[in-house]
Design a protein around this motif. Structure first.
Motif, PDB file in Angstrom:
ATOM      1  N   ASP A  25      40.513  55.294  78.171  1.00 52.41           N
ATOM      2  CA  ASP A  25      39.973  54.123  77.333  1.00 52.41           C
ATOM      3  C   ASP A  25      40.275  53.095  76.597  1.00 52.41           C
ATOM      4  OD1 ASP A  25      37.836  52.915  76.713  1.00 52.41           O
ATOM      5  OD2 ASP A  25      36.206  54.717  75.890  1.00 52.41           O
ATOM      6  N   SER A  27      39.681  50.980  75.206  1.00 49.45           N
ATOM      7  CA  SER A  27      38.355  50.246  74.439  1.00 49.45           C
ATOM      8  C   SER A  27      38.629  51.154  73.096  1.00 49.45           C
ATOM      9  CB  SER A  27      36.923  50.216  74.687  1.00 49.45           C
ATOM     10  OG  SER A  27      36.509  51.326  75.232  1.00 49.45           O
ATOM     11  N   GLU A 612      35.234  47.707  88.162  1.00 46.13           N
ATOM     12  CA  GLU A 612      35.813  47.617  86.816  1.00 46.13           C
ATOM     13  C   GLU A 612      36.978  49.317  87.360  1.00 46.13           C
ATOM     14  OE1 GLU A 612      37.741  50.082  83.441  1.00 46.13           O
ATOM     15  OE2 GLU A 612      35.117  50.680  84.153  1.00 46.13           O
ATOM     16  N   GLN A 615      39.793  48.744  82.183  1.00 45.15           N
ATOM     17  CA  GLN A 615      39.010  48.080  81.635  1.00 45.15           C
ATOM     18  C   GLN A 615      39.607  46.630  81.701  1.00 45.15           C
ATOM     19  OE1 GLN A 615      39.957  51.112  79.724  1.00 45.15           O
ATOM     20  NE2 GLN A 615      37.570  51.226  79.847  1.00 45.15           N
ATOM     21  N   THR A 709      44.433  43.118  79.101  1.00 39.02           N
ATOM     22  CA  THR A 709      44.315  44.274  80.070  1.00 39.02           C
ATOM     23  C   THR A 709      44.584  43.992  81.183  1.00 39.02           C
ATOM     24  OG1 THR A 709      42.241  44.454  80.832  1.00 39.02           O
ATOM     25  CG2 THR A 709      42.306  45.624  79.251  1.00 39.02           C
TER      26      THR A 709
END
Ligand code: FES
Ligand code: FES
Lengths: 746, 152
Positions: A25, A27, A612, A615, A709
């Motif tokens: 992840d 983010s 998606e 990301q 990304t």
């Protein structure tokens, strides 16, 4: 010069298992956690990144922690040539070019004398930030993500040091020095970066440098910038592992077990050994190797070897049996739950209508154009060099050490560019690399050796995208709203049992459910379950990993729902994506550019999908017709949001390539087994896309100031469901068994 | 002993006449621009010109080329070839680049034979050249662009 491996932790595989984050992840990854810092090593000081906690105490000491970007990330030779030392692996996706772009932007070195070389041997310097910095590796489309701050900062620091060196030499204020296109200048003075590189490398490293403001970028985001390595690739000058030639080198070809899990019982190599050109036939941990003076002697020698196999532990099921077991498992409750919002069972029971669909996905081969290979040489001083597509070089170095008993510090990994990869070169047991050194060992290191897989070795060598079945259910209320969504996935775990096994928690391998468990649509009751199967076919990540199947089922099923409730597929998605603006934006952009809702040519239909992965957000619209019962994709309109577009042309190329790669897979590709033996051995039976089936691809990049990304994988997932949804419009046939060539008729 | 012309110069090879030209070029002559992808005439990575005709060198044997003229990617030199290579770079066609020697050999042969190839001509001439990176979209555009530049 061997790399300094003292920075590598002793227990690397266990560390990887423990420290790599649960889900990739990005983010939640703190880039700020990795500041430019100092790491002491046996060879002196090297500049590196380490967690903020460790550096905060020293960050006030400005320049006292001297460390050196001119050793760790950038080499500048006296003649002014600049080499970017890349932590990231380039299998064709353009990561070397991406890292070079960051360096050229901040350093001002220009492109003319620029090259890039893969490096390894120091986790503190080269560990992938997306993997918690725990190990060096390329995967999950993270190369630009992990390098964005690291390489810009290293280059800006190097620039500051070069400026300082020139200011001292010329006796002028540093603020008056300019660096551009590889030249340092002041007034009428100009010199190559090389003239000051040695002096700069000796200066204290500034603790604080300012990166260029986005509105002054000339390289980042430049749509006209072409890849630095393109010309050599049009002249046959790009060297791959296939092309490694060492003095006296022998070539080996492998005989692998015909069934996965079988082992060598006995070998009759008398005839082969008598054949001119054959040097030796040796048994190693992964099969039998025929070692010869050239490739043709090795291939012909191999035909003369008879191996008897012990198949007592081998996988003997065929794919038909495996898949029928998977189908039956869909009727059982899932073994583990990856996501559970609300009360899906109750909502399904109370729903006005329930839709249900089962899907089936085959094993897939990566089938990169360069069949796997690796070369190794033991030197007189006891050092061992290994050439190959080392996608996880530190891990491979550990494995080489384990296989040969050579100390880590005496092993040098030469990281080669490869003819594709698509995931196949990131393998936890370093398969072909371990073969090369085991063969070298078995022949007493009497010569350097290269092991070169034939296409059949590569196709039948395992490490496939796993086969899966899915069952999806949706509950609709009277007004056609989706009140429940259930997804049960059945298949093998990619990570269990390998160095990433620690990422499998509570029965969930995140790579089995990614793309399904993080479904963005606003549905109040949502459950995603997983049943992990025990099959001995070796499996692996395959370009876009879980999203290769989850994007297909979620986006094709949603399209079925749209049809059932009489809503436009774009409008329905937008209704459900209110909290996901980046999904919604690419969806709208692709729809608009493709002329969604406007009339299409006679006999054609549009299908859309959005997904998606890693990301990055991608939507694709496919324009499809049926010709003599065959699916024909004419045009694909693709919208992508990958944050700041570092190399727009590379992003376009990756979207185009992702569409072609994904389209080939859904149309015709499948690995099947009969009684445990793989049926396909070459491109005659395993059929990637060819030019005559390639659609026109039009790519639109969303303007963004979000951190960049990746794009290597995210172009793949949407094409399958986009095509499936168009085919459903044309024929009424919802294809739920892949490849489509098979699914059309079942 | 096989005598032939390689990239414009006389050459002799003292290998098994049954050896595929691909391995003779790579292992015995030392020209590595010609790649190995399948060994079965399925991928086109090994494409060379034999007397101007594109051939899969993995299925062309040393014994077959006695007296012939063989051109590899390293020996391309005429105007068509230079134009194709330039356009390939201008359109940034290669990704990994592994298939591209073969692609370019096939494209040069096509454009030498057919000045203004149609999409169907391109499909015919190029379908034997796999590109697993799927650079096909740009390959098609590059062939059309090269045809335009050659015409100009
Ligand atoms: S290697 Fe000759 S066609 Fe594939
Ligand atoms: S560019 Fe990679 S196979 Fe064609």
């Amino acid at each position: 010069m061997l790399p300094n491996t003292t920075m590598l932790p002793e227990n690397l595989p266990e560390m990887i298992a423990k420290r790599v984050p649960q889900r990739l992840d990005l983010s939640s990854v703190s880039r700020r956690g990795f500041l430019l810092g100092v790491t002491a090593s046996a060879g002196g000081l090297a500049i590196g990144f380490r967690p903020a906690q460790a550096t905060e105490a020293t960050s006030t000491e400005a320049t006292s922690d001297a460390a050196n970007p001119l050793e760790a990330y950038i080499e500048i030779a006296e003649d002014g040539s600049v080499t970017v030392l890349s932590s990231q692996f380039d299998m064709g996706q353009g990561s070397y070019h991406g890292l070079a772009t960051l360096v050229v932007e901040e350093l001002g070195c220009g492109w003319e004398k620029l090259s890039v070389r893969g490096v390894n041997g120091n986790t503190a310097l080269y560990g992938n930030i997306a993997f918690g910095g725990a190990f060096q590796g390329s995967g999950g489309s993270t190369s630009i993500f992990t390098s964005w701050d690291r390489y810009r900062q290293a280059a800006a620091t190097a620039r500051a040091m070069l400026t300082q060196a020139a200011a001292q030499e010329w006796g002028v204020p540093a603020g008056e020095i300019t660096i551009a296109d590889g030249l340092i200048g002041h007034g009428d003075k100009a010199a190559s970066l090389g003239a000051f590189a040695a002096a700069a490398a000796k200066l204290p490293v500034p603790g604080d440098v300012t990166l260029k403001a986005p509105d002054t970028w000339t390289e980042i985001g430049n749509p006209d910038l072409k890849r630095y390595d393109r010309v050599g690739k049009t002249k046959g000058q790009q060297d791959f592992t296939l092309d490694v030639k060492l003095p006296g080198m022998l070539t080996a070809v492998m005989i692998h077990p015909p069934k996965f899990g079988a082992t060598v019982k006995s070998v009759d190599a008398a005839q082969a050994k008598a054949q001119p050109g054959v040097v030796d036939v040796v048994t190693i941990h992964r099969g039998v190797a025929v070692v010869a003076k050239d490739m043709w002697s090795a291939i012909t020698g191999r035909d003369l070897v008879t191996v008897e196999w012990d198949e007592s532990q081998a996988e003997t099921r065929g794919t038909e049996q495996i898949l029928s077991e998977y189908r039956a498992l869909l009727d059982q409750p899932p073994q583990a739950v990856a996501r559970n919002d609300g009360d899906t069972a109750a909502a399904l029971a109370a729903a006005d209508r329930v839709l249900e669909a089962d899907y089936e996905f085959p094993f897939l081969a990566h089938a990169a154009m360069e069949p796997l290979n690796a070369a190794a040489r033991m030197n007189a001083d006891g050092t061992l060099e290994v050439w190959g597509g080392h996608q996880m070089p530190d891990l491979y170095q550990h494995i080489v050490s384990q296989v040969t008993g050579v100390d880590m510090a005496n092993i040098r990994m030469h990281i080669m560019k490869t003819g594709g990869g698509f995931g196949r070169r990131a393998v936890g047991d370093a398969d072909v690399v371990s073969e090369a050194v085991a063969i070298g060992q078995a022949i007493g290191w009497k010569a350097p050796v290269k092991v070169q897989w034939t296409r059949e070795n590569d196709m039948r060598g395992g490490r496939y995208r796993p086969a899966y079945t899915h069952r999806l259910k949706a509950g609709l209320d009277k007004d056609g709203n989706i009140v429940a969504w259930e997804n049960h996935i059945v298949g093998q775990s990619i990570m269990a049992g390998g160095p990433f096994g620690g990422m499998v928690q509570n029965g969930i391998d995140p790579t089995s459910v990614e793309g399904a468990s993080n479904l963005p649509y606003a549905i109040p009751n949502l459950s995603v379950g997983l049943t992990t199967t025990d099959v001995k076919v070796p499996v692996l990540w395959w370009r876009s990993v879980g999203s290769t199947h989850t994007a297909y089922t979620t986006e094709a099923f949603l399209d079925e729902i749209a049809e059932a409730v009489g809503k436009d597929p774009v409008a329905l998605r937008l209704d459900l994506l209110k909290d996901h603006p980046r999904h919604a934006a690419v969806l709208k952009l692709a729809a608009e550019k493709a002329g969604w809702g406007k009339p299409v040519a006679e006999g054609r239909a549009l299908g859309i999908a959005v997904h998606e992965s890693f990301q990055s957000y991608v939507a694709q619209v496919a324009e499809v017709s049926m010709e003599d019962g065959e699916i024909r994709v004419h045009r694909v309109v693709c919208a992508v949001d990958c944050g700041i577009a570092v190399n727009p042309d590379t992003i376009k190329a990756q979207m185009e390539g992702g569409v072609g790669f994904g389209l080939g897979a859904i149309l015709r590709e499948e690995i099947t087994m009969t009684d445990g033996e793989v049926d396909q051995g070459n491109y005659d039976l395993y059929e990637p896309l060819r030019i005559d089936a390639m659609p026109v691809v039009e790519v639109h990049i969303v303007d963004s100031d979000a951190n960049p990304t990746g794009v290597g994988e995210p172009g793949v997932p949407p094409i399958g469901p986009a095509v499936a949804n168009a085919v459903a419009k044309l024929t009424g046939n919802r294809i739920r068994t892949l490849p489509m060539a098979k699914g059309m008729t079942t | 002993m096989t005598k032939f012309t390689l990239n414009g110069t006389e050459h002799t090879l003292d290998v098994d006449p049954g050896m595929p030209l691909l391995w003779a070029l790579r292992d015995h002559v030392g020209l590595t621009g010609t790649k190995f992808g399948c060994g079965l005439a399925q991928c086109g990575a090994c494409t060379v010109h034999v007397d101007g005709v594109p051939m899969r060198s993995c299925q062309t044997f040393v014994g077959d080329i006695e007296g012939a003229s063989v051109t590899t990617i390293e020996g391309l030199s005429d105007k068509v070839a230079e134009t194709v290579q330039q356009v390939w770079a201008d359109l940034d066609v290669p990704q990994c680049g592994y298939c591209q020697s073969g692609q370019i050999m096939s494209a040069v042969a096509l454009l030498t034979e057919t000045q203004k190839p149609s999409d169907a001509d391109i499909d015919d001439a190029m379908a034997g050249n796999l590109c697993r990176c799927a650079t096909y979209h740009r390959i098609r555009a590059a062939i059309h662009e090269a045809a335009n530049r050659l015409e100009a």
